[in-house]
Design an enzyme around this catalytic site. Sequence first.
Site, short mmCIF file in Angstrom:
data_model
loop_
_atom_site.label_atom_id
_atom_site.label_comp_id
_atom_site.label_asym_id
_atom_site.label_seq_id
_atom_site.Cartn_x
_atom_site.Cartn_y
_atom_site.Cartn_z
N LYS A 1 5.43 -21.40 -1.38
CA LYS A 1 5.14 -21.14 0.02
C LYS A 1 4.23 -19.92 0.09
CE LYS A 1 5.78 -19.24 3.63
NZ LYS A 1 4.72 -18.60 4.52
N CYS B 1 -0.15 -3.73 -3.15
CA CYS B 1 1.16 -3.09 -3.11
C CYS B 1 1.27 -1.97 -4.13
CB CYS B 1 2.27 -4.12 -3.32
SG CYS B 1 1.95 -5.23 -4.68
N GLU C 1 3.89 2.58 3.73
CA GLU C 1 2.79 1.80 3.15
C GLU C 1 1.83 1.35 4.24
OE1 GLU C 1 2.41 -1.70 -0.15
OE2 GLU C 1 3.81 -2.06 1.48
#
Length: 503
Positions: free
Chosen positions: A185, A294, A393
């Site tokens: 997915k 990330c 972040e």
Amino acid sequence: MSIPTPNRQLFINGDWKSPVLNKRIPIINPSTQEIIGDIPAATKEDVDLAVAAARAALSRNKGADWSSASGSVRARYLRAIAAKVTEKKSHLAKLEAIDCGKPLDEAIWDMDDVAGCFEFYADLAEKLDAKQKAPVSLPMETFRSYVLKEPLGVVALITPWNYPLLMATWKVAPALAAGCAAILKPSELASVTCLELAEICKEVGLPPGVLNILTGLGPEAGAPLAAHPDVDKVAFTGSSATGSKIMTAAAQLVKPVSLELGGKGPLIVFDDVDLDKAAEWTIFGCFWTNGQICSATSRLIVHQSIATEFLNRIVKWIKNIKISDPLDEGCRLGPVVSEGQYEKILKFISTAKSEGATILTGGSRPEHLKKGFFVEPTVITDVTTSMQIWREEVFGPVLCVKTFSTEEEAIDLANDTVYGLGSAVISNDLERCERVTKAFKAGIVWINCSQPCFTQAPWGGVKRSGFGRELGEWGLDNYLSVKQVTQYVSDEPWGWYQSPSKL
């Protein structure tokens, strides 16, 4: 340059299937903000069909078609997929560039890595055969023990939009090498190349149901997939908030998960460095992939004695970055993926300014680009450790800066975060680099560089950056179950209980 996006459906049981509810999601080119196509939007009904197809693929012909086939059989399919990716590299890279805004040169590099990853796990699939029945040393000669490594079963692979096909491959390749059947997915913000992977699987004749690909929204497709009782494991890369939800859903069924989540990585620069080399690695570590990484080392911690000169050097390097449509030759920074991300990044910058930080360079849309979700490479100084820009972040081309005077202070600043994915240190003193490496609370450390990634080396984080490791042999272990087999080999009776025949 007009690049049509293929019109695809969901990929279930080896064939294209329209979503049960016939929902679709528009594809928006982040460079032009124009709708350039659409993707199918799966819901729980489609998830049920895909999981059933995967379950059937595992048991077909008593597993001989896939799950219990030799690793060399699976390796042939993985190598065929790698060859097709290489053959279609240019087209796939262009699709990725217009789908997520990645500069074309980066996208081409990614496609090479995709092919290399499938090749690597083809090799490991073959080696897996030789590792079966690995003996276990026991203290009793009357027993013989060995280990079998078996596929976990049906696995759900939920992947992000910053490296659409590559991040999917990091999970798909080892899962298939292990003998699992998978449901992928991808993010609804960038699914185009993952659907092209489905077409490649059709072309190479991958057995039906071994890999199913469902595009769609997280709540409508990802959530029911993660919580499905017939899914044996969930592997997720994405935000910490979503990772927490996936852990919660999996916990209800005591289902294993591996999570690669957010980050707020530090980069420590000491005062003995070549300023230009360090400046290039600093901006590469934060602005590569449009800052949407990330593992980005987005917190620069620089020695106070060189801070002013070093930041001036960084600004000069930044002014030389070509910001443009990703398909333009020499593009080094494209748009961020969506309007939502664009607004979120600008809000981070605005908040930093309101909290008292200084925008040294960047901070807004480039003047020469009137359309698209473009954000200038931004450097923020006068940052305190309580500011949002230091703690959260951003996932965009934004670097925040603090200075230090001692090695101990630098390490304390580096570890001042709930995250622990990427980290870096730049210094000519390699003994100092070793000390800092050991002190970092992170899953990945780079010395005198930032962001290099190799299929052969483990990848993953600690703290709120998740757990489990991808890539290398560790990536294959993610999808294998270890079975102990112990045999009594003596001709003598066990003799613990008194025999009835002797009563």
